[in-house]
Structures are given as structure tokens and as C-alpha cells.
Motif scaffolding. Structure first.
Motif, PDB file in Angstrom:
ATOM      1  N   TYR A 110       0.858  -1.188   0.000  1.00 21.47           N
ATOM      2  CA  TYR A 110       0.000   0.000   0.000  1.00 21.47           C
ATOM      3  C   TYR A 110       0.891   1.234   0.000  1.00 21.47           C
ATOM      4  N   GLN A 112       0.770   5.785  -0.536  1.00 22.49           N
ATOM      5  CA  GLN A 112       0.014   7.019  -0.714  1.00 22.49           C
ATOM      6  C   GLN A 112       0.990   8.165  -0.906  1.00 22.49           C
ATOM      7  N   GLN A 161      -3.392   7.058  -4.230  1.00 23.61           N
ATOM      8  CA  GLN A 161      -3.356   5.886  -3.360  1.00 23.61           C
ATOM      9  C   GLN A 161      -3.275   4.628  -4.222  1.00 23.61           C
ATOM     10  N   ASN A 163      -2.948   0.208  -4.186  1.00 24.03           N
ATOM     11  CA  ASN A 163      -3.003  -1.096  -3.534  1.00 24.03           C
ATOM     12  C   ASN A 163      -2.539  -2.152  -4.535  1.00 24.03           C
TER      13      ASN A 163
END
Length: 478
Positions: A110, A112, A161, A163
């Protein structure tokens, strides 16, 4: 042909840059075969800079009677903040199935990224005319805040963001090595842009600036924009991709092996502002490489390879002043590389590389750009560096190093701007190193001969590197 000490900045120019980088890596050995890893990364940076910039040289000497050696000047204030965080959760281990050994990696990532910028530029009203002669520079105090001085300004907030999950397996069987991997990623990006164009140039009308012609005569600088113009745009984008990698290596002898590798790439372009604040489509690429490796003796390895890299949607500058970008349809880099690295003798370490590269635009909305060389990429470059340990009867270890870097001619600008080349250069470097217990001391001297080194800035400007540079460092290992 200016001296290395020439500057068009001002004594009051200040640059403040604060960076904070934190990284934590936790590993837990579950058993003799499997390991759990958790990695955390956080980086914050802030920048504040008031300065005088030179966006362009004068291309219209008839406007105020300047010469072609004159330069446009602006007072610029910029404040930027960036925050990046990332987390990687992985399991990796060894598994055997018959005679085949597997090295397996599975993970989740993950990340950001947040970027905020607030910038304002003011037309240069220090002197009677906006152009200064580069060979007769003056030092002035800025008169910021007077009527009509604001040229343009903007604020931009970008948030991205990501994933991703990934799986990789490296298999070994006798002299054969096979690598396979897959990664699936989803990215959400938002971009908010507020811009302002206002004012005229020191009371001059649009007609006077443009010689009576139609406006705007210099849209990149906002000249001729007399009435305030504001705009706000909010854009968002969700993009995803599944990419793969494959590798194959065969050891013909304990010293000689050949390999082939193939991989795909996926990189969001959220950090680049398109026209009207839009988010550019994500970059996608494919790489193919074939090479041969040879081990001369224990510790010294050589590699020769050929490769081809194709990328789509690579950002290129659309308007340098407004900070907007567009994308090339396709860029391709192909060539060869030879390298030698390792322990040449018991006391001498070396690293040497040479690369021949043909990098160009292969697809573009503008047919005139097809075939143009990519900026900043030489067709040939090479480097060598060696470190020799000295046998001295003193505590600790003393080493000396020397090397050279050669970079050939390369394009200076993106294809849609004026095309010109930067000259080749050779930089000679040296250093002395002292290690005792946990303490490391070093003195590096870069570009000993003071060679002129010019490099392109995003394909829109040229930066001259410093001449001879001395760098002293000290470190301790805990």
C-alpha cells in the motif's frame, strides 16, 4: 559562453528545504524455510523559495530594442509540501518439489502520495525594461506588490493511493534458473488546480508589448493577458493493471551463463498536471533483455547485454511556464551494455561500464516528433572507477580511488520545443578513504579538471553543473 560563476539570481534569494525520512523493516523467521517481513516507509518534505528566474532568452529584440543576449526575468515565490507513505507485507521462503527448488515471494503493498504546491510569479519591474543583458547584470531590490506586477499563480493538490498484490517464484534445476512473477495494482488519483492570470506588464498595453500585433504574443508568459482570468478544475482517475515478469538463465559452465528477461511496468502519472489540471493516462512499458555473464575469477564478473525498452504515455512538457504536461504516444530505447565489476586483485576493486543507446520517439500525435531523440540521453556513455587499498603501517585502512565518466552528445529539449544538442564531456574524479573500527572518513574530489557539464532540465531548460567540487563525509556504524 558565460563563466561558471555567472548567475541571474539575486543576493536575497533563499532556498529552504526540509526533509524527513523514516524507514522500519521487521523480519520474523517463522521456521527454517519461511520468513515474514513487514516494511514501513514515511517521507515528508517541504520547500520554500523566493527567487528571480529566467524563463527564456529574448526572441523578439524589436520589442524594446534589446539584443539577443538579453534574458526575461521574473520574481517567483513557491511553497511545496510532499508526503509519501508505503507499507509492504511479505512472506518468502524455500520449497523443494523433487529436484526443483523454489524461492517463493508473496506480498501486499500500500502506498500514498500527497503533493501540495502554492506558487506565484511576478513580472520583473525592477528596471525600465523586462529584459536584462546577460553580460551586464544588475542587482536590484524587488518591487513586489505594485499594481500590475502579478503575472500568474496557482495552487495544486494531488493525492494518489495504490493497492497491489504480487507473487513471484524462482525455480532452480541443475544448471537452469527460471523466474516468473505477477503483480496486480489499482491506483486512485485526484487533482485540484486553481490558477490565476492577471495584470499587464508595467503599464504597457498589449499592443505595445506585441508590436501592435494580435495577442497573446507570448502565451507561455501570459503577456497580453490584461484582464484577470481565474480557473478551477477538479479531476479524478482510477486505473489498474496486471503486469508480469519472466526470466531464464542457463549456466553453460560454472563460469559462463546466458540469460533472457522480460518485464512489464505500470506507473501512474498523477504527479503531472495536464491541460486544465487533468490527470494524464498512466505509463505502461515492456522490457526485453538478453545477455551473457562470465566469471573471470572469484569476485570479478563481466556482463554483455542487448536490450529494448518501449514505454507508452511518457509525460513531456506542454507549457513550461504553466507547468503543464502532455504524453508522447510511444518512446523506445534500445542498445547494448558492457560491464565489469568486482575484485581485480586482492587490494583493488573496480567497476566499469559502457553503453550504446538509441532512444527516440516512435509514436506521437505530431508526426514531426517521430524519430526525435529523447532529451538528456547520450548515444554513447562510459565510466570507470577503481579503489586501491594502501598497505600502511598505521591503525585502520587507507584507500585511494580514481575514475572518469564520459557522456556523449545528447538532445537538450523535448521534441515539440526548439531542438539543439548539449556537448560531450569527461569528468575525472578522485577520493581518499580511511576506515578505523566503526568510523569511516572520506574526501571526494569531483570533476578535477573543471569540465563544462550541461544537462537538460525536463527538456525545457539547461543547467550548468558546478565545477570542481570537494565533498568531505564522516560516518559511524552502530
Amino acid at each position: 559562453n558565460l563563466s561558471a560563476g555567472t548567475t541571474m539570481s539575486e543576493p536575497w534569494t533563499r532556498f529552504s528545504n526540509n526533509n524527513s525520512i523514516n524507514q522500519l523493516d521487521f523480519k520474523w523467521k517463522i521456521d527454517s524455510n519461511w520468513t515474514f517481513r513487514q516494511g514501513l516507509f514515511k517521507a515528508d518534505s517541504s520547500m520554500s523559495q523566493p527567487y528571480a528566474i529566467t524563463p527564456s532568452m529574448n526572441s523578439n529584440p524589436s520589442r524594446f530594442g534589446e539584443t539577443l543576449t538579453s534574458a526575461w526575468r521574473q520574481f517567483f515565490v513557491s511553497n511545496q509540501n510532499q508526503k509519501n507513505t508505503a507499507s509492504q507485507t511479505e512472506f518468502y521462503g524455500d520449497v523443494k518439489t523433487g529436484d526443483v527448488r523454489h524461492k517463493i515471494l508473496v506480498g501486499y503493498e500500500y502506498s500514498q502520495s500527497k503533493w501540495n504546491v502554492n506558487s506565484n510569479a511576478y513580472l520583473q519591474d525592477f528596471v525600465l525594461a523586462p529584459y536584462w543583458n546577460t553580460f551586464n547584470l544588475l542587482t536590484q531590490t524587488p518591487q513586489v506588490g505594485q499594481t500590475g506586477t502579478t503575472n500568474y499563480g496557482w495552487t495544486q493538490n494531488t493525492n494518489s493511493q495504490s493497492n497491489a498484490i504480487y507473487l513471484q517464484n524462482q525455480m532452480s534445476w541443475q544448471a537452469l534458473r527460471v523466474l516468473g512473477g505477477i503483480r496486480s495494482e489499482k491506483v486512485n488519483s485526484t487533482n485540484t488546480l486553481n490558477s490565476l492570470y492577471t495584470g499587464n506588464l508595467m503599464g504597457f498595453t498589449q499592443s505595445a508589448l506585441c508590436g501592435g500585433g494580435a495577442a497573446p504574443c507570448d502565451p507561455g508568459l501570459g503577456i497580453g493577458t490584461v484582464n484577470p482570468v481565474t480557473s478551477t478544475s477538479n479531476t479524478s482517475q482510477t486505473d489498474s493493471a496486471t503486469t508480469g515478469r519472466f526470466g531464464l538463465l542457463y549456466m553453460f559452465t560454472p563460469r559462463t551463463s546466458a540469460y533472457y528477461s522480460w518485464s512489464q511496468s505500470f506507473t501512474p502519472n498523477a504527479a503531472y498536471q495536464g491541460a486544465g489540471g487533468s490527470i494524464l493516462p498512466s505509463q505502461r512499458g515492456v522490457q526485453n533483455e538478453f545477455g551473457v555473464k562470465y566469471n573471470f575469477w572469484q569476485g570479478l564478473d563481466g556482463t554483455i547485454s542487448v536490450f529494448n525498452i518501449t514505454k507508452n504515455n511518457v509525460p513531456v512538457v506542454l507549457n513550461a511556464t504553466a507547468g503543464t504536461y502532455t504524453v508522447n504516444g510511444q518512446q523506445q530505447s534500445q542498445g547494448w551494455e558492457a560491464g565489469l565489476v568486482g575484485q581485480a586483485t586482492s587490494s583493488l576493486k573496480i567497476i566499469a561500464n559502457a553503453t550504446g543507446l538509441n532512444a527516440k520517439v516512435t509514436q506521437d500525435a505530431n508526426p514531426a516528433n517521430i524519430g526525435a531523440r529523447l532529451y538528456g540521453v547520450p548515444q554513447f556513455s562510459a565510466n570507470f572507477w577503481g579503489v586501491q587499498d594502501l598497505r600502511l603501517d598505521i591503525p585502520g585502512r587507507v584507500s585511494i580511488g580514481a575514475g572518469a565518466v564520459y557522456v556523449g552528445q545528447r538532445a537538450a529539449a523535448v521534441p515539440n520545443l526548439s531542438y539543439f544538442t548539449l556537448p560531450e564531456y569527461t569528468s575525472i574524479d578522485a577520493g581518499i578513504f580511511y576506515k578505523i573500527d566503526r568510523v569511516n572518513l572520506a574526501l571526494n574530489i569531483k570533476n578535477i579538471t573543471g569540465a563544462t557539464i550541461l544537462n537538460s532540465i525536463q527538456g525545457t531548460g539547461v543547467n550548468r553543473y558546478a565545477g570542481t567540487t570537494y565533498l568531505a563525509t564522516a560516518g559511524i556504524n552502530f
